[in-house]
Scaffold this motif. Structure first.
Motif, PDB file in Angstrom:
ATOM      1  N   PRO A 183      10.639   7.359 -14.386  1.00 37.18           N
ATOM      2  CA  PRO A 183       9.833   8.440 -13.816  1.00 37.18           C
ATOM      3  C   PRO A 183       8.632   8.802 -14.706  1.00 37.18           C
ATOM      4  CG  PRO A 183      12.157   8.957 -13.596  1.00 37.18           C
ATOM      5  CD  PRO A 183      12.065   7.722 -14.438  1.00 37.18           C
ATOM      6  N   GLU A 184       8.808   8.760 -16.002  1.00 38.06           N
ATOM      7  CA  GLU A 184       7.717   9.091 -16.919  1.00 38.06           C
ATOM      8  C   GLU A 184       6.576   8.073 -16.833  1.00 38.06           C
ATOM      9  OE1 GLU A 184      11.471  10.797 -17.913  1.00 38.06           O
ATOM     10  OE2 GLU A 184      10.974   8.670 -17.961  1.00 38.06           O
ATOM     11  N   LYS A 185       6.933   6.797 -16.860  1.00 37.70           N
ATOM     12  CA  LYS A 185       5.905   5.755 -16.778  1.00 37.70           C
ATOM     13  C   LYS A 185       5.222   5.788 -15.417  1.00 37.70           C
ATOM     14  CE  LYS A 185       5.121   0.803 -17.140  1.00 37.70           C
ATOM     15  NZ  LYS A 185       5.727  -0.526 -17.187  1.00 37.70           N
ATOM     16  N   ALA A 186       5.999   6.007 -14.366  1.00 39.44           N
ATOM     17  CA  ALA A 186       5.425   6.066 -13.016  1.00 39.44           C
ATOM     18  C   ALA A 186       4.424   7.208 -12.900  1.00 39.44           C
ATOM     19  CB  ALA A 186       6.534   6.214 -11.975  1.00 39.44           C
ATOM     20  N   GLU A 187       4.745   8.341 -13.478  1.00 37.03           N
ATOM     21  CA  GLU A 187       3.823   9.482 -13.415  1.00 37.03           C
ATOM     22  C   GLU A 187       2.535   9.177 -14.175  1.00 37.03           C
ATOM     23  OE1 GLU A 187       2.179  12.650 -12.029  1.00 37.03           O
ATOM     24  OE2 GLU A 187       4.188  12.055 -11.386  1.00 37.03           O
ATOM     25  N   LEU A 188       2.664   8.521 -15.316  1.00 32.59           N
ATOM     26  CA  LEU A 188       1.477   8.175 -16.110  1.00 32.59           C
ATOM     27  C   LEU A 188       0.581   7.153 -15.415  1.00 32.59           C
ATOM     28  CD1 LEU A 188       3.000   7.909 -19.709  1.00 32.59           C
ATOM     29  CD2 LEU A 188       1.383   9.633 -18.870  1.00 32.59           C
ATOM     30  N   ASN A 196       4.374 -10.241 -13.765  1.00 31.53           N
ATOM     31  CA  ASN A 196       5.726 -10.738 -13.518  1.00 31.53           C
ATOM     32  C   ASN A 196       5.648 -11.958 -12.609  1.00 31.53           C
ATOM     33  OD1 ASN A 196       8.385 -11.081 -12.373  1.00 31.53           O
ATOM     34  ND2 ASN A 196       8.871  -9.025 -13.089  1.00 31.53           N
ATOM     35  N   LYS A 197       6.359 -13.002 -12.952  1.00 37.93           N
ATOM     36  CA  LYS A 197       6.326 -14.235 -12.162  1.00 37.93           C
ATOM     37  C   LYS A 197       6.819 -14.040 -10.726  1.00 37.93           C
ATOM     38  CE  LYS A 197       6.682 -17.419 -16.064  1.00 37.93           C
ATOM     39  NZ  LYS A 197       5.660 -16.705 -16.763  1.00 37.93           N
ATOM     40  N   ARG A 198       7.640 -13.016 -10.495  1.00 39.21           N
ATOM     41  CA  ARG A 198       8.136 -12.741  -9.138  1.00 39.21           C
ATOM     42  C   ARG A 198       6.990 -12.500  -8.157  1.00 39.21           C
ATOM     43  NH1 ARG A 198      11.498  -7.942  -8.281  1.00 39.21           N
ATOM     44  NH2 ARG A 198       9.908  -6.977  -9.547  1.00 39.21           N
ATOM     45  N   LEU A 210       0.834  -1.202   0.000  1.00 46.58           N
ATOM     46  CA  LEU A 210       0.000   0.000   0.000  1.00 46.58           C
ATOM     47  C   LEU A 210       0.866   1.248   0.000  1.00 46.58           C
ATOM     48  CD1 LEU A 210      -3.101   0.887   2.085  1.00 46.58           C
ATOM     49  CD2 LEU A 210      -1.073   2.281   2.282  1.00 46.58           C
ATOM     50  N   VAL A 211       1.834   1.287   0.900  1.00 37.56           N
ATOM     51  CA  VAL A 211       2.717   2.461   1.002  1.00 37.56           C
ATOM     52  C   VAL A 211       3.502   2.656  -0.293  1.00 37.56           C
ATOM     53  CG1 VAL A 211       4.716   3.420   2.221  1.00 37.56           C
ATOM     54  CG2 VAL A 211       2.849   2.372   3.513  1.00 37.56           C
ATOM     55  N   LEU A 212       4.059   1.575  -0.817  1.00 36.43           N
ATOM     56  CA  LEU A 212       4.824   1.670  -2.068  1.00 36.43           C
ATOM     57  C   LEU A 212       3.965   2.195  -3.212  1.00 36.43           C
ATOM     58  CD1 LEU A 212       6.981  -1.592  -2.221  1.00 36.43           C
ATOM     59  CD2 LEU A 212       7.825   0.753  -2.243  1.00 36.43           C
ATOM     60  N   GLU A 213       2.769   1.655  -3.341  1.00 39.11           N
ATOM     61  CA  GLU A 213       1.945   1.985  -4.500  1.00 39.11           C
ATOM     62  C   GLU A 213       1.203   3.307  -4.348  1.00 39.11           C
ATOM     63  OE1 GLU A 213       1.315  -2.667  -5.800  1.00 39.11           O
ATOM     64  OE2 GLU A 213      -0.260  -1.671  -4.654  1.00 39.11           O
ATOM     65  N   MET A 214       0.833   3.654  -3.135  1.00 39.26           N
ATOM     66  CA  MET A 214       0.070   4.893  -2.951  1.00 39.26           C
ATOM     67  C   MET A 214       0.943   6.120  -2.727  1.00 39.26           C
ATOM     68  SD  MET A 214      -3.313   3.791  -0.807  1.00 39.26           S
ATOM     69  CE  MET A 214      -4.219   5.250  -1.308  1.00 39.26           C
ATOM     70  N   PHE A 215       2.076   5.944  -2.061  1.00 43.13           N
ATOM     71  CA  PHE A 215       2.859   7.102  -1.634  1.00 43.13           C
ATOM     72  C   PHE A 215       4.271   7.162  -2.213  1.00 43.13           C
ATOM     73  CE2 PHE A 215      -0.108   5.980   1.839  1.00 43.13           C
ATOM     74  CZ  PHE A 215      -0.971   7.053   1.692  1.00 43.13           C
ATOM     75  N   LEU A 216       4.819   6.018  -2.615  1.00 45.27           N
ATOM     76  CA  LEU A 216       6.209   5.995  -3.082  1.00 45.27           C
ATOM     77  C   LEU A 216       6.349   5.617  -4.548  1.00 45.27           C
ATOM     78  CD1 LEU A 216       7.799   4.249   0.044  1.00 45.27           C
ATOM     79  CD2 LEU A 216       7.633   6.699  -0.455  1.00 45.27           C
ATOM     80  N   TRP A 217       5.250   5.520  -5.259  1.00 42.92           N
ATOM     81  CA  TRP A 217       5.261   5.063  -6.648  1.00 42.92           C
ATOM     82  C   TRP A 217       6.214   5.877  -7.518  1.00 42.92           C
ATOM     83  CZ3 TRP A 217       3.684   0.750  -8.836  1.00 42.92           C
ATOM     84  CH2 TRP A 217       3.522   0.692 -10.215  1.00 42.92           C
ATOM     85  N   LEU A 254      12.456   4.806  -4.252  1.00 45.62           N
ATOM     86  CA  LEU A 254      12.215   3.426  -3.820  1.00 45.62           C
ATOM     87  C   LEU A 254      11.135   2.762  -4.667  1.00 45.62           C
ATOM     88  CD1 LEU A 254      12.788   1.076  -1.907  1.00 45.62           C
ATOM     89  CD2 LEU A 254      11.114   2.060  -0.329  1.00 45.62           C
ATOM     90  N   GLY A 255      10.061   3.476  -4.961  1.00 40.79           N
ATOM     91  CA  GLY A 255       9.000   2.932  -5.806  1.00 40.79           C
ATOM     92  C   GLY A 255       9.483   2.663  -7.220  1.00 40.79           C
ATOM     93  N   LEU A 256      10.255   3.585  -7.767  1.00 35.55           N
ATOM     94  CA  LEU A 256      10.787   3.399  -9.121  1.00 35.55           C
ATOM     95  C   LEU A 256      11.682   2.171  -9.196  1.00 35.55           C
ATOM     96  CD1 LEU A 256      11.671   7.106  -9.991  1.00 35.55           C
ATOM     97  CD2 LEU A 256       9.725   5.773 -10.841  1.00 35.55           C
ATOM     98  N   LYS A 257      12.542   2.024  -8.188  1.00 39.44           N
ATOM     99  CA  LYS A 257      13.464   0.884  -8.164  1.00 39.44           C
ATOM    100  C   LYS A 257      12.708  -0.430  -7.952  1.00 39.44           C
ATOM    101  CE  LYS A 257      17.415  -0.983  -5.693  1.00 39.44           C
ATOM    102  NZ  LYS A 257      18.267  -0.887  -4.523  1.00 39.44           N
ATOM    103  N   THR A 258      11.788  -0.437  -7.000  1.00 38.94           N
ATOM    104  CA  THR A 258      11.046  -1.654  -6.669  1.00 38.94           C
ATOM    105  C   THR A 258      10.279  -2.185  -7.874  1.00 38.94           C
ATOM    106  OG1 THR A 258      10.836  -0.957  -4.368  1.00 38.94           O
ATOM    107  CG2 THR A 258       9.290  -2.624  -5.142  1.00 38.94           C
ATOM    108  N   PHE A 259       9.607  -1.278  -8.578  1.00 40.62           N
ATOM    109  CA  PHE A 259       8.759  -1.695  -9.690  1.00 40.62           C
ATOM    110  C   PHE A 259       9.433  -1.545 -11.055  1.00 40.62           C
ATOM    111  CE2 PHE A 259       5.860  -0.724  -6.208  1.00 40.62           C
ATOM    112  CZ  PHE A 259       5.174  -1.929  -6.145  1.00 40.62           C
TER     113      PHE A 259
END
Length: 118
Positions: free
Chosen positions: A40-45, A95-97, A20-27, A31-36
């Motif tokens: 930055p452009e795709k994350a903003e979209l 992603n299989k992970r 929740l924290v990663l996806e709602m606040f850190l996307w 940390l969110g960029l690295k995790t997923f």
């Protein structure tokens, strides 16, 4: 076995609070960029979509906490089943992970609950 099941279920619930924290606040943060593995452009979209997904992860965590603290084994098992299905879908579609990160802990918790006397 009760304590093993309880601890495994708490781990699953806490993982979903973390999601929740990663996806709602850190996307869109480092940390969110690295995790997923996002740019930055795709994350903003996709920020709003990720926040919505994070909210659903929060609901999964809330259901697990509610079931544990009110001693509702049917609710705990239902929520663990939802987590397992969500992880399987994510593994097939993204992603299989995701299967190993999300479904495997929930599967282990569900198996542990099977060995807890009613």
């Amino acid at each position: 076995m009760y304590w093993t099941a309880l601890i495994l279920t708490l781990v699953v619930a806490l993982l979903h609070v973390y999601f929740l924290v990663l996806e709602m606040f850190l996307w869109t943060k480092p940390l969110g960029l690295k995790t997923f593995r996002n740019t930055p452009e795709k994350a903003e979209l996709t920020r709003v979509l990720a926040a919505n997904q994070g909210l659903y992860n929060g609901f999964l965590a809330a259901g697990l906490f509610w079931g544990l603290f009110d001693h509702l084994p049917m609710l705990v098992n239902f929520m663990l089943g939802c987590v397992i299905v969500a992880g399987l879908y994510g593994a097939c579609s993204v992603n299989k992970r995701i299967f190993f990160i999300q479904s495997v802990p929930a599967i282990l918790a569900a198996i542990a609950w099977w060995f807890v006397p009613a």
